[in-house]
Motif scaffolding. Structure first.
Motif, PDB file in Angstrom:
ATOM      1  N   VAL A   1     107.271 -23.851  25.793  1.00  0.00           N
ATOM      2  CA  VAL A   1     106.596 -22.841  26.598  1.00  0.00           C
ATOM      3  C   VAL A   1     105.754 -21.894  25.754  1.00  0.00           C
ATOM      4  O   VAL A   1     104.881 -21.206  26.288  1.00  0.00           O
ATOM      5  CB  VAL A   1     107.618 -22.027  27.430  1.00  0.00           C
ATOM      6  CG1 VAL A   1     108.318 -22.909  28.439  1.00  0.00           C
ATOM      7  CG2 VAL A   1     108.635 -21.340  26.529  1.00  0.00           C
TER       8      VAL A   1
ATOM      9  N   VAL B   1     104.239 -25.413  32.484  1.00  0.00           N
ATOM     10  CA  VAL B   1     103.797 -24.715  31.273  1.00  0.00           C
ATOM     11  C   VAL B   1     102.268 -24.718  31.268  1.00  0.00           C
ATOM     12  O   VAL B   1     101.648 -25.750  31.019  1.00  0.00           O
ATOM     13  CB  VAL B   1     104.326 -25.401  30.003  1.00  0.00           C
ATOM     14  CG1 VAL B   1     103.851 -24.670  28.758  1.00  0.00           C
ATOM     15  CG2 VAL B   1     105.849 -25.485  30.031  1.00  0.00           C
TER      16      VAL B   1
ATOM     17  N   GLY C   1     103.958 -22.995  23.100  1.00  0.00           N
ATOM     18  CA  GLY C   1     102.881 -23.751  22.470  1.00  0.00           C
ATOM     19  C   GLY C   1     103.286 -24.644  21.328  1.00  0.00           C
ATOM     20  O   GLY C   1     102.425 -25.238  20.670  1.00  0.00           O
TER      21      GLY C   1
ATOM     22  N   GLY D   1      98.567 -24.515  29.953  1.00  0.00           N
ATOM     23  CA  GLY D   1      98.095 -24.833  28.616  1.00  0.00           C
ATOM     24  C   GLY D   1      96.803 -25.615  28.604  1.00  0.00           C
ATOM     25  O   GLY D   1      96.093 -25.705  29.623  1.00  0.00           O
TER      26      GLY D   1
ATOM     27  N   THR E   1      96.412 -23.776  34.743  1.00  0.00           N
ATOM     28  CA  THR E   1      97.704 -23.486  35.386  1.00  0.00           C
ATOM     29  C   THR E   1      97.991 -24.434  36.544  1.00  0.00           C
ATOM     30  O   THR E   1      99.151 -24.672  36.875  1.00  0.00           O
ATOM     31  CB  THR E   1      97.755 -22.048  35.917  1.00  0.00           C
ATOM     32  OG1 THR E   1      96.734 -21.875  36.926  1.00  0.00           O
ATOM     33  CG2 THR E   1      97.540 -21.037  34.798  1.00  0.00           C
TER      34      THR E   1
ATOM     35  N   GLY F   1     101.097 -26.123  25.394  1.00  0.00           N
ATOM     36  CA  GLY F   1     101.247 -24.842  26.065  1.00  0.00           C
ATOM     37  C   GLY F   1     100.415 -23.763  25.387  1.00  0.00           C
ATOM     38  O   GLY F   1     100.271 -23.746  24.162  1.00  0.00           O
ATOM     39  N   LYS F   2      99.858 -22.885  26.197  1.00  0.00           N
ATOM     40  CA  LYS F   2      99.034 -21.794  25.661  1.00  0.00           C
ATOM     41  C   LYS F   2      99.582 -20.469  26.179  1.00  0.00           C
ATOM     42  O   LYS F   2      99.460 -20.152  27.360  1.00  0.00           O
ATOM     43  CB  LYS F   2      97.570 -21.970  26.056  1.00  0.00           C
ATOM     44  CG  LYS F   2      96.636 -20.974  25.381  1.00  0.00           C
ATOM     45  CD  LYS F   2      95.189 -21.324  25.641  1.00  0.00           C
ATOM     46  CE  LYS F   2      94.239 -20.320  24.995  1.00  0.00           C
ATOM     47  NZ  LYS F   2      94.378 -20.280  23.520  1.00  0.00           N
ATOM     48  N   LYS F   3     100.193 -19.724  25.281  1.00  0.00           N
ATOM     49  CA  LYS F   3     100.800 -18.444  25.615  1.00  0.00           C
ATOM     50  C   LYS F   3      99.846 -17.303  25.272  1.00  0.00           C
ATOM     51  O   LYS F   3      99.077 -17.400  24.309  1.00  0.00           O
ATOM     52  CB  LYS F   3     102.105 -18.261  24.821  1.00  0.00           C
ATOM     53  CG  LYS F   3     102.895 -17.001  25.137  1.00  0.00           C
ATOM     54  CD  LYS F   3     104.145 -16.944  24.273  1.00  0.00           C
ATOM     55  CE  LYS F   3     104.970 -15.704  24.555  1.00  0.00           C
ATOM     56  NZ  LYS F   3     105.571 -15.750  25.897  1.00  0.00           N
TER      57      LYS F   3
ATOM     58  N   LEU G   1     103.236 -31.173  30.509  1.00  0.00           N
ATOM     59  CA  LEU G   1     103.235 -29.805  31.021  1.00  0.00           C
ATOM     60  C   LEU G   1     103.604 -29.719  32.496  1.00  0.00           C
ATOM     61  O   LEU G   1     103.891 -28.622  32.998  1.00  0.00           O
ATOM     62  CB  LEU G   1     101.852 -29.167  30.809  1.00  0.00           C
ATOM     63  CG  LEU G   1     101.309 -29.175  29.379  1.00  0.00           C
ATOM     64  CD1 LEU G   1      99.936 -28.501  29.326  1.00  0.00           C
ATOM     65  CD2 LEU G   1     102.276 -28.494  28.414  1.00  0.00           C
TER      66      LEU G   1
ATOM     67  N   ARG H   1      92.430 -22.958  29.267  1.00  0.00           N
ATOM     68  CA  ARG H   1      93.799 -22.914  29.783  1.00  0.00           C
ATOM     69  C   ARG H   1      93.823 -23.310  31.259  1.00  0.00           C
ATOM     70  O   ARG H   1      92.968 -22.889  32.040  1.00  0.00           O
ATOM     71  CB  ARG H   1      94.368 -21.506  29.589  1.00  0.00           C
ATOM     72  CG  ARG H   1      95.810 -21.304  30.021  1.00  0.00           C
ATOM     73  CD  ARG H   1      96.240 -19.902  29.620  1.00  0.00           C
ATOM     74  NE  ARG H   1      97.634 -19.626  29.938  1.00  0.00           N
ATOM     75  CZ  ARG H   1      98.032 -19.013  31.048  1.00  0.00           C
ATOM     76  NH1 ARG H   1      97.131 -18.612  31.947  1.00  0.00           N
ATOM     77  NH2 ARG H   1      99.311 -18.771  31.257  1.00  0.00           N
TER      78      ARG H   1
END
Length: 375
Positions: free
Chosen positions: A219, A87, A221, A89, A179, A200-202, A22, A177
């Motif tokens: 991007v 990304v 997940g 996540g 960042t 990735g966690k959108k 990530l 999550r």
């Protein structure tokens, strides 16, 4: 068709290596602060390519090193830097790689994390070799209160950068999550690469059910959960950002050793090959796939016959030509229903640069196995 058993990883390689990096520069990761970058800048930590060593390479500040290296500390404290993930996540593990840092590696590390969707702007431009953070930069970064971020990895002893000891694998159990991360080194020294493995966690609540989305993208997940062979390139590369820079940024298998000495075609002109390689990918969100894109850019000598097998038994058969981008649109794909995983098969072997699965997300409770006929 004959199929080779799945290659087994050695017991020394942790499970989280199957996930995405990530923090890689190609995923948009960047260093936004570093206390010191005297011998080598912190941005090197996020390079995609493996570290290298050039015995005769020196800068005006000392030995050139392919990593992040701080000066010998002669003031109180320790060195650290903050990385913004390309990304955001869920993190499952780290690889703190000390390759080629032997007498100058950081002896200890710890790693902290935070979720900062809104934060002050920080930039570190250009080559920062020979530099350290200024008083104004220290003051600005104080706004982040990074010293109080959640600790994912406590202070841990690192191993020197010899080939048999350079990979310091650190497991993480943290369900939230992330960042940004802060990596601390105690008290100073060098690290070649930092890889942040996760998914990735959108925020799918912002996506309309009518929006067409690449459901398997890094991007969004998507993640590779299994494969038969990744000799030259891992299948997770297929869901990376943008088009690939070269063949190394795609999935490429070794040449199968069970291939016939002389290849033949049947009465329909179809090439007879004994086996295939496969990769299974989990979508970032269940969805109904309406368009499938297989990109073979850069694969000039690895032509493959391709099949696409979602778990709901969609089969798309086509012969790929070299160095082209393909877009498949099929009524059978549209009517398949909700999909959670796909299986991509290349027969007998070869490479794929990118795989895109364009579709519309659906709620999880709509997802159930479905079966359709072969095209």
């Amino acid at each position: 068709m004959a199929n080779r058993p799945v290659q087994k990883e050695t017991s020394r390689r942790p499970h989280f290596l199957q996930f995405n990096n990530l923090a890689c520069e190609t995923a948009g990761g960047k260093v936004i602060f570093a206390t010191d970058e005297w011998f080598a800048p912190a941005r090197n930590l996020l390079k995609r390519d493996p570290p290298e060593f050039i015995a005769t390479a020196f800068t005006e500040y000392g030995k050139w090193m392919d990593g992040w290296e701080t000066r010998r500390k002669r003031i109180p404290g320790h060195d650290w830097c903050i990385i913004q993930l390309g990304v955001p996540g869920i993190i499952h593990g780290f690889d703190v790689d000390t390759s080629f840092f032997t007498g100058n590696y950081a002896p200890y590390t710890s790693i902290q994390a935070a979720c900062l969707d809104q934060m002050p702007s920080f930039t570190l431009e250009g080559d920062r070799t020979g530099m350290a953070a200024s008083p104004s930069q220290f003051k600005a970064v104080e706004q982040l209160n990074s010293d109080s971020w959640e600790e994912l990895v406590p202070i841990t002893k690192l191993k020197p950068g010899y080939s048999e000891s350079c990979h310091n694998y650190l497991n993480v159990t943290y369900p939230h999550r992330v960042t940004h991360i802060r990596i601390n080194i105690y008290p100073d020294g060098g690290i070649a690469r930092l890889k942040v493995y996760g998914i990735g966690k959108k925020d799918w609540s912002t996506v309309s059910s009518q929006d067409l989305v690449d459901l398997v993208a890094l991007v969004n997940g998507g993640v590779c959960v299994g494969y038969s062979d990744a000799h030259f390139g891992h299948p997770c590369n297929m869901i990376g950002i943008g088009r690939a820079d070269n063949m190394g940024d795609g999935w490429e298998s070794a040449r199968r050793l069970d291939r016939p000495k002389v290849l033949k075609v049947d009465e329909k002109g179809i090439l007879q090959v004994p086996g295939f390689e496969w990769a299974i990918l989990r979508l970032g969100h269940p969805g109904i796939i309406s368009k499938i894109e297989v990109d073979t850019n850069h694969f000039k000598g690895t032509k493959s016959i391709e099949y696409l097998f979602p778990f709901c038994s969609i089969i798309c058969l086509n012969v790929l030509h070299l160095k082209q981008q393909y877009l498949y649109v099929s009524l059978s794909v549209v009517q398949c229903g909700p999909v959670t995983h796909v299986r991509l098969v290349i027969a007998p072997d070869g490479g794929v640069s990118r795989l895109r699965l364009w579709g519309r997300p659906v709620s999880n409770n709509m997802t159930r196995p479905q079966q359709i006929s072969k095209l």
